[in-house]
Scaffold this motif. Structure first.
Motif: not given
Length: 324
Positions: A190-198, A235-238, A255-260, A267-271
């Motif tokens: 998706s558009e959001a997936d594209l920006l996330t992976l990029a 790093q983004y999760a922090y 082991e940091f608990q985060s969806p990121w 799979g991809l993170p949330p954004g």
């Protein structure tokens, strides 16, 4: 006998020659909706003009009383009243330059807005997560992260957070390649997936030439269901939790608990984890033709790529081998 028109012009000429007594540049804030009287009195208090009364008369005679614009103005010493009026009427106010570097985050932009425009960091970040703004720009994530174009823009010194974000958001839309949506959809993004992976590719690549091959690694991992294992996601999760990046990653961080954390979550993170460039987006859509699944950065910033885990370990050992 002086004709009325000639008299008016003579008065305007005389008033234009009047100048303030300020000997250094003076900065004056003209609030939105301020009356001509309020403006004249503020300018007089700062010695920018010689007389508030003369200022109002000239403003009325020239019709500029209805054209004064709000903002933070810097007036040079001894400006004539006419020059002050023209500066206010043309909106020649103090401007600030704000830059969003390639791959930078909303936290980086918030820091720049605070330093350049005096907008409190938390206020800016709140604006970046405003649901009304997100709906207006058809953003499905929790913030504008990823949807801002890395660029430099000039703003009025009294700009607010929303206006800054709107400018970078609009620039992204204006720069969006109409072919990207179809190319992304063709590979299940998706558009959001594209920006996330990029954004992940942008964060990983130290050298622009590595972008297509890094993108290939992540595209290959997604295709076979392998975790992305992207350090920038942690790093983004922090950043989201503490507002700061870690200077160094340790084993416990993975082991940091985060969806990121894409070591723990497939799979991809949330954004997006930053705001990618056009080149990073193109790399995702046109990755290198390779079956690589691993990479490691060398001291020169260039990455070494491997097809198997054993090859990857060998590349790491080679990089860590002491040089003679």
């Amino acid at each position: 006998m002086i004709r009325p028109l000639g008299g008016a012009l003579l008065i305007i000429g005389l008033l234009s020659s009047c100048s303030g007594s300020n000997t250094t540049s003076e900065r004056v804030i003209i609030p939105k909706g301020a009356s001509v009287r309020a403006v004249s009195e503020s300018l007089s208090a700062h010695d920018v003009i010689a007389s508030a009364t003369w200022f109002r008369i000239q403003a009325r005679l020239t019709g500029l009383d209805r054209r004064l614009q709000p903002g933070l103005y810097e007036f040079a010493p001894h400006l004539a009243t006419g020059a002050v009026l023209r500066q206010l009427a043309t909106g020649d106010a103090v401007r600030v330059r704000i830059t969003l570097p390639e791959g930078a985050t909303i936290f980086d932009l918030a820091r720049a807005a605070e330093q350049r425009a005096g907008i409190p960091r938390e206020q800016f970040l709140a604006a970046a997560r405003d649901t009304v703004l997100l709906r207006q720009h058809r953003i499905t994530g929790a913030s504008v992260e990823g949807w801002l174009l890395p660029e430099t823009f000039d703003f009025p010194a009294l700009v607010d957070a929303r206006s800054i974000l709107e400018r970078f958001l609009t620039a992204r839309r204006e720069a969006w390649d109409s072919s990207w949506d179809a190319r992304a959809a063709a590979v299940g993004l998706s558009e959001a997936d594209l920006l996330t992976l990029a954004s992940i590719v942008e964060a990983e690549a130290k050298l622009p030439a590595d972008r297509p091959r890094i993108a290939a690694v992540y595209r290959n991992r997604l295709r076979i269901g392998m975790p992305l294992q992207a350090d920038p996601g942690i790093q983004y999760a922090y950043l989201l939790r503490d507002g700061t990046r870690k200077s160094r990653m340790y084993h416990i961080d993975y082991e940091f608990q985060s969806p990121w954390n894409t070591y723990l979550h497939p799979g991809l993170p949330p954004g997006p984890i930053g705001n990618p460039t056009r080149e990073a987006i193109e790399a995702v859509l046109s990755p290198a033709q390779t079956s690589d699944l691993y990479f490691v950065a060398g001291p020169d910033g260039a990455h070494r790529f491997s097809r198997s885990y054993d090859e990857h370990l060998q590349a790491i050992r080679k990089l860590r081998r002491p040089t003679k």
